[in-house]
Design an enzyme around this catalytic site. Structure first.
Site, PDB file in Angstrom:
ATOM      1  N   GLU A 171     -33.325 -12.993   5.286  1.00 33.88           N
ATOM      2  CA  GLU A 171     -33.126 -12.457   6.638  1.00 33.88           C
ATOM      3  C   GLU A 171     -31.936 -11.493   6.544  1.00 33.88           C
ATOM      4  O   GLU A 171     -30.822 -11.910   6.206  1.00 33.88           O
ATOM      5  CB  GLU A 171     -32.842 -13.619   7.606  1.00 33.88           C
ATOM      6  N   ASN A 209     -32.799 -19.253  12.811  1.00 32.65           N
ATOM      7  CA  ASN A 209     -32.256 -20.481  13.401  1.00 32.65           C
ATOM      8  C   ASN A 209     -32.373 -20.534  14.924  1.00 32.65           C
ATOM      9  O   ASN A 209     -32.265 -21.604  15.515  1.00 32.65           O
ATOM     10  CB  ASN A 209     -30.824 -20.695  12.928  1.00 32.65           C
TER      11      ASN A 209
HETATM   12  N1  CAA Z   1     -35.341 -24.178  -8.001  1.00 32.18           N
HETATM   13  C1  CAA Z   1     -36.468 -23.755  -8.578  1.00 32.18           C
HETATM   14  N2  CAA Z   1     -37.681 -24.284  -8.266  1.00 32.18           N
HETATM   15  C2  CAA Z   1     -37.713 -25.281  -7.373  1.00 32.18           C
HETATM   16  C3  CAA Z   1     -36.572 -25.785  -6.735  1.00 32.18           C
HETATM   17  C4  CAA Z   1     -35.332 -25.164  -7.075  1.00 32.18           C
HETATM   18  N3  CAA Z   1     -34.185 -25.540  -6.520  1.00 32.18           N
HETATM   19  N4  CAA Z   1     -36.926 -26.768  -5.873  1.00 32.18           N
HETATM   20  C5  CAA Z   1     -38.254 -26.880  -5.952  1.00 32.18           C
HETATM   21  N5  CAA Z   1     -38.735 -25.995  -6.849  1.00 32.18           N
HETATM   22  C6  CAA Z   1     -40.135 -25.714  -7.168  1.00 32.18           C
HETATM   23  C7  CAA Z   1     -40.783 -26.765  -8.003  1.00 32.18           C
HETATM   24  O1  CAA Z   1     -40.654 -26.489  -9.385  1.00 32.18           O
HETATM   25  C8  CAA Z   1     -42.233 -26.679  -7.558  1.00 32.18           C
HETATM   26  O2  CAA Z   1     -42.882 -25.573  -8.167  1.00 32.18           O
HETATM   27  P1  CAA Z   1     -44.501 -25.570  -8.364  1.00 32.18           P
HETATM   28  O3  CAA Z   1     -45.120 -26.021  -7.064  1.00 32.18           O
HETATM   29  O4  CAA Z   1     -44.796 -24.144  -8.702  1.00 32.18           O
HETATM   30  O5  CAA Z   1     -44.708 -26.529  -9.473  1.00 32.18           O
HETATM   31  C9  CAA Z   1     -42.130 -26.314  -6.092  1.00 32.18           C
HETATM   32  O6  CAA Z   1     -40.838 -25.731  -5.920  1.00 32.18           O
HETATM   33  C10 CAA Z   1     -42.304 -27.512  -5.228  1.00 32.18           C
HETATM   34  O7  CAA Z   1     -41.316 -28.468  -5.605  1.00 32.18           O
HETATM   35  P2  CAA Z   1     -41.570 -30.029  -5.692  1.00 32.18           P
HETATM   36  O8  CAA Z   1     -42.926 -30.302  -6.226  1.00 32.18           O
HETATM   37  O9  CAA Z   1     -40.398 -30.654  -6.357  1.00 32.18           O
HETATM   38  O10 CAA Z   1     -41.482 -30.554  -4.213  1.00 32.18           O
HETATM   39  P3  CAA Z   1     -42.308 -30.182  -2.944  1.00 32.18           P
HETATM   40  O11 CAA Z   1     -43.713 -29.784  -3.230  1.00 32.18           O
HETATM   41  O12 CAA Z   1     -42.052 -31.313  -2.049  1.00 32.18           O
HETATM   42  O13 CAA Z   1     -41.592 -28.860  -2.390  1.00 32.18           O
HETATM   43  C11 CAA Z   1     -39.909 -27.709  -1.183  1.00 32.18           C
HETATM   44  C12 CAA Z   1     -40.210 -28.830  -2.150  1.00 32.18           C
HETATM   45  C13 CAA Z   1     -40.169 -26.361  -1.867  1.00 32.18           C
HETATM   46  C14 CAA Z   1     -38.437 -27.835  -0.868  1.00 32.18           C
HETATM   47  C15 CAA Z   1     -40.857 -27.842   0.073  1.00 32.18           C
HETATM   48  O14 CAA Z   1     -40.803 -29.140   0.585  1.00 32.18           O
HETATM   49  C16 CAA Z   1     -40.477 -26.907   1.190  1.00 32.18           C
HETATM   50  O15 CAA Z   1     -40.838 -25.737   1.183  1.00 32.18           O
HETATM   51  N6  CAA Z   1     -39.749 -27.447   2.192  1.00 32.18           N
HETATM   52  C17 CAA Z   1     -39.257 -26.652   3.323  1.00 32.18           C
HETATM   53  C18 CAA Z   1     -38.024 -25.906   2.890  1.00 32.18           C
HETATM   54  C19 CAA Z   1     -37.439 -25.092   3.984  1.00 32.18           C
HETATM   55  O16 CAA Z   1     -37.899 -25.026   5.120  1.00 32.18           O
HETATM   56  N7  CAA Z   1     -36.318 -24.432   3.645  1.00 32.18           N
HETATM   57  C20 CAA Z   1     -35.552 -23.648   4.597  1.00 32.18           C
HETATM   58  C21 CAA Z   1     -34.465 -24.498   5.169  1.00 32.18           C
HETATM   59  S1  CAA Z   1     -33.510 -23.619   6.328  1.00 32.18           S
HETATM   60  C22 CAA Z   1     -32.358 -22.792   5.407  1.00 32.18           C
HETATM   61  O17 CAA Z   1     -32.287 -22.885   4.200  1.00 32.18           O
HETATM   62  C23 CAA Z   1     -31.417 -21.871   6.077  1.00 32.18           C
HETATM   63  C24 CAA Z   1     -30.686 -22.265   7.267  1.00 32.18           C
HETATM   64  O18 CAA Z   1     -30.069 -21.370   7.808  1.00 32.18           O
HETATM   65  C25 CAA Z   1     -30.562 -23.617   7.801  1.00 32.18           C
END
Ligand code: CAA
Length: 316
Positions: A171, A209
């Protein structure tokens, strides 16, 4: 594959160079700071990681290595590319040393207005005149931060999302005084990182947000009123709306203290009661139940386990 990846990194480095951005200083080595260092290093930029705590930076480097291993495991990265990327990162505990030859700073320190203003005053004094000063703030006004510098036209929001290596969005937030040229450069730079930049103006909560946090707060209000339990609320949003995490799990993931402080920014910024933080959220923050980072929020977290276990405090 290896060649392809190397050429992506070289291409991105060239884009960075054509924008006049080769060296990037990232301030703060926490979750967001280490993710931001990860993506810049992966794309061939010289990265200066800066934190007052060397131990925190050692931990951040280990986390970046582990997250690159995940990418290697799924064939999206190689050992050689990992070695090169980690070789791009230098750590600094002195702000002066970290920024003296940088082209861009991305500040990802704690979400505290006084702290950020203090950092930006120092950055303004220490960074080369051409340097762009970006902040990864999730809600603090870019215009206000910029007004404490002598280069408000070069101050911009570059808001990444957690986990930074995975989430595609940046963003890009224009302060009132941010120059068009700086916005365009930040957009092009974000694209060179493989991200999708979305430009917005500087209003409380920006867009992300302003929309996300009231949804999370509403889920907490529904829990507080006993409309449904944690698992039901999260499953409704996961299974009915295809959200990867339910709002209560996401609140734990972001940190309940961060959610609380963003709701306060919305509440004060708009002066509208609809943004008042839920009392349950305030209580949990005051009691130190902050979610993943403290080990317990709506769920209880055990290191090494991915099981989603509802906190005993919410069991009837
Ligand atoms: N670095 C690199 N890769 C990562 C990682 C990291 N820190 N964390 C997860 N991954 C990768 C994994 O390797 C995996 O890759 P593949 O699917 O290609 O194999 C993929 O991401 C999914 O990871 P997991 O299988 O471990 O777990 P998951 O399927 O439960 O996904 C998640 C985890 C990506 C976090 C998913 O749950 C998700 O998208 N959640 C929502 C996240 C979100 O909304 N974030 C924004 C928050 S708000 C913010 O950040 C800003 C603010 O201002 C508040």
């Amino acid at each position: 594959m290896v060649l392809e990846m190397e050429s992506v990194s070289i291409k991105n480095q060239n884009i960075g160079m054509s924008l006049g951005i080769k060296t990037v200083t990232v301030i703060g080595s926490g979750t967001m700071g280490n993710g931001i260092c990860h993506v810049f290093a992966q794309n061939g930029f010289n990265v200066h990681m800066m934190d007052i705590n060397q131990a925190a930076m050692d931990k951040a480097l280990a986390t970046i290595g582990k997250n690159m291993d995940r990418q290697i495991a799924k064939g999206a990265f190689t050992e050689e590319a990992k070695t090169n990327a980690l070789g791009c990162i230098k750590t600094y505990t002195s702000l002066e040393e970290a920024v003296k030859d940088c082209d861009l700073v991305v500040e990802a320190a704690t979400e505290n207005i006084d702290l950020k203003i203090n950092i930006f005053k120092q950055l303004d004094a220490l960074c080369p005149p051409h340097c762009i000063l970006a902040t990864n703030t999730s809600s603090i006004s870019i215009t206000r931060i910029g007004s404490h510098t002598k280069r408000p036209g070069q101050v911009i929001g570059m808001h990444f999302f957690n986990p930074v290596p995975v989430m595609k969005l940046v963003e890009v937030i224009n302060g009132y005084a941010t120059s068009k040229e700086v916005t365009e450069k930040t957009i092009a730079l974000s694209k060179s990182l493989g991200k999708v930049p979305c430009a917005v103006n500087d209003y409380p909560g920006f867009i992300s947000n302003r929309i996300l946090m009231p949804m999370i707060n509403e889920a907490i209000l529904a829990l507080q009123e006993g409309v449904a339990d944690i698992t039901e609320i999260d499953n409704i949003m996961k299974l009915g709306m295809a959200h990867p995490m339910g709002p209560l799990q996401l609140a734990d993931f972001i940190g309940l203290d961060t959610c609380y402080s963003i709701m306060n920014v919305l509440h004060m910024g708009f002066g509208n009661q609809k943004y008042a933080p839920a009392t349950l959220l305030a209580n949990m923050v005051q009691a130190g139940y902050l979610g993943v980072k403290s080990g317990e929020g709506f769920y209880k977290y055990t290191p090494g386990s991915k099981d989603l276990v509802v906190s005993e405090r919410f069991k009837k």
